[in-house]
Design a protein around this motif. Structure first.
Motif, PDB file in Angstrom:
ATOM      1  N   ALA A 199       1.069  13.709   3.370  1.00 37.76           N
ATOM      2  CA  ALA A 199       0.859  14.819   4.311  1.00 37.76           C
ATOM      3  C   ALA A 199       0.191  14.314   5.588  1.00 37.76           C
ATOM      4  N   GLU A 200      -0.747  13.380   5.465  1.00 36.75           N
ATOM      5  CA  GLU A 200      -1.398  12.797   6.628  1.00 36.75           C
ATOM      6  C   GLU A 200      -0.399  11.992   7.466  1.00 36.75           C
ATOM      7  N   ASP A 250       1.242   1.673  10.518  1.00 37.90           N
ATOM      8  CA  ASP A 250       1.387   0.936   9.259  1.00 37.90           C
ATOM      9  C   ASP A 250       0.184   1.273   8.378  1.00 37.90           C
ATOM     10  N   VAL A 251       0.410   2.119   7.370  1.00 35.15           N
ATOM     11  CA  VAL A 251      -0.680   2.614   6.524  1.00 35.15           C
ATOM     12  C   VAL A 251      -0.789   1.751   5.266  1.00 35.15           C
ATOM     13  N   VAL A 271      -7.470  -0.933  12.161  1.00 31.13           N
ATOM     14  CA  VAL A 271      -8.675  -0.160  11.920  1.00 31.13           C
ATOM     15  C   VAL A 271      -8.890  -0.046  10.417  1.00 31.13           C
ATOM     16  N   VAL A 272     -10.135  -0.097   9.992  1.00 32.05           N
ATOM     17  CA  VAL A 272     -10.492   0.128   8.590  1.00 32.05           C
ATOM     18  C   VAL A 272     -10.642   1.637   8.400  1.00 32.05           C
ATOM     19  N   ALA A 273      -9.780   2.216   7.591  1.00 28.36           N
ATOM     20  CA  ALA A 273      -9.793   3.668   7.401  1.00 28.36           C
ATOM     21  C   ALA A 273      -9.024   4.029   6.148  1.00 28.36           C
ATOM     22  N   ASP A 274      -9.155   5.290   5.738  1.00 26.83           N
ATOM     23  CA  ASP A 274      -8.548   5.825   4.524  1.00 26.83           C
ATOM     24  C   ASP A 274      -7.152   6.347   4.831  1.00 26.83           C
ATOM     25  N   ALA A 275      -6.190   5.969   4.014  1.00 25.73           N
ATOM     26  CA  ALA A 275      -4.811   6.440   4.182  1.00 25.73           C
ATOM     27  C   ALA A 275      -4.701   7.951   4.042  1.00 25.73           C
ATOM     28  N   PHE A 299      -1.640   2.839  -4.965  1.00 27.18           N
ATOM     29  CA  PHE A 299      -3.074   2.623  -5.083  1.00 27.18           C
ATOM     30  C   PHE A 299      -3.894   3.743  -4.434  1.00 27.18           C
ATOM     31  N   VAL A 300      -3.228   4.674  -3.770  1.00 27.19           N
ATOM     32  CA  VAL A 300      -3.919   5.784  -3.112  1.00 27.19           C
ATOM     33  C   VAL A 300      -4.277   6.840  -4.157  1.00 27.19           C
TER      34      VAL A 300
END
Length: 263
Positions: free
Chosen positions: A119-120, A39-40, A85-89, A110-111
């Motif tokens: 792509a990620e 869940d990003v 986890v706190v991280a970048d999408a 918002f990205v």
């Protein structure tokens, strides 16, 4: 101009409606039981909670850049199958092909670089797995925001450039479909999701805009008091308030889905 520092304030503003959209979204997302979900942009955990409640997953990993929202999601989705986890999408801390499905609720616009983000997500999902997302239809279908920005623009024409309907051209069927197709996903489908948003009274509608969470509330709390009162009074005069004081609006989101091709 958005502030993402309070999960509780976000819940009062739009999180309560996000939960309804998450449940409706999952009704049309076919992922088998026992799957591993990513869940990003998990925010306060609306979509993660819905997956846990209805999809019988083996596990769900929620990822978001806003640490206060992740903390709220951890409290909400207190389930051994869920991790956060706190991280970048756009730079996920996960292995290739580690998940059966990647989902994203109300976050993609918002990205900074949506192409890089998708792509990620594709990288993180197994061949044959699903990559899905949904975003508010800010331009037309998200009525609680549409009423706000139309009134704000009447009082201050400069504010039009802050309106999510103009700021987020991605939030339409054709751009979403192109984004998924450009990422190499197959069987791409876009569909509308609609839910009812009912407010007990004007304060139930207005006060969440004073919590500062999101573009419209961030704008409202920065206004001089006299200007904010004028905006409040114009909304009170314009909104479809029933005889019993209740306000019933609708919220529409666009959902896009595709499959990771077999390599």
């Amino acid at each position: 101009m958005s502030d993402w520092s309070s999960g509780e304030a976000y819940e009062r503003y739009v999180g309560r409606w996000s939960r309804r959209v998450a449940a409706a979204f999952l009704d049309g997302t076919v992922v088998p039981p026992g799957a591993r979900w990513l869940d990003v942009g998990c925010g306060t955990g609306a979509l993660t909670s819905a997956v846990l409640a209805t999809a019988d997953p083996a596990g769900v990993l929620g990822v978001d850049q806003a640490a206060p929202f992740v903390a709220h999601a951890r409290r909400l989705a207190a389930d051994p199958r869920a991790a956060f986890v706190v991280a970048d999408a756009q730079a996920l801390p996960v292995r290739d092909a580690a998940f059966d499905a990647a989902v994203s609720g109300l976050a993609l616009n918002f990205v900074p670089d949506p192409h890089r983000a998708v792509a990620e997500w594709v990288r993180a999902v197994k061949p044959g797995g699903a990559v899905t997302a949904y975003v508010w239809d800010y331009a037309e279908g998200m009525e609680l925001m549409r009423w706000f920005w139309d009134a704000a623009a009447e009082l201050d024409p400069v504010v039009a450039d802050l309106d999510e309907g103009r700021r987020f051209p991605l939030c339409h069927p054709d751009p979403l479909s192109r984004l998924w197709t450009d990422a190499g996903l197959t069987g791409v489908v876009v569909r509308a999701i609609g839910v009812r948003t009912a407010f007990a009274g004007f304060d139930d509608y207005w006060l969440p805009f004073l919590g500062g969470q999101g573009p419209a509330p961030a704008y409202a709390v920065r206004l001089p008091e006299e200007h904010r009162r004028a905006l409040r009074d114009l909304l009170r005069a314009r909104l479809p308030i029933a005889a019993d004081g209740t306000i019933t609006l609708t919220a529409r989101a666009w959902a896009v889905r595709g499959s990771v091709p077999h390599r």
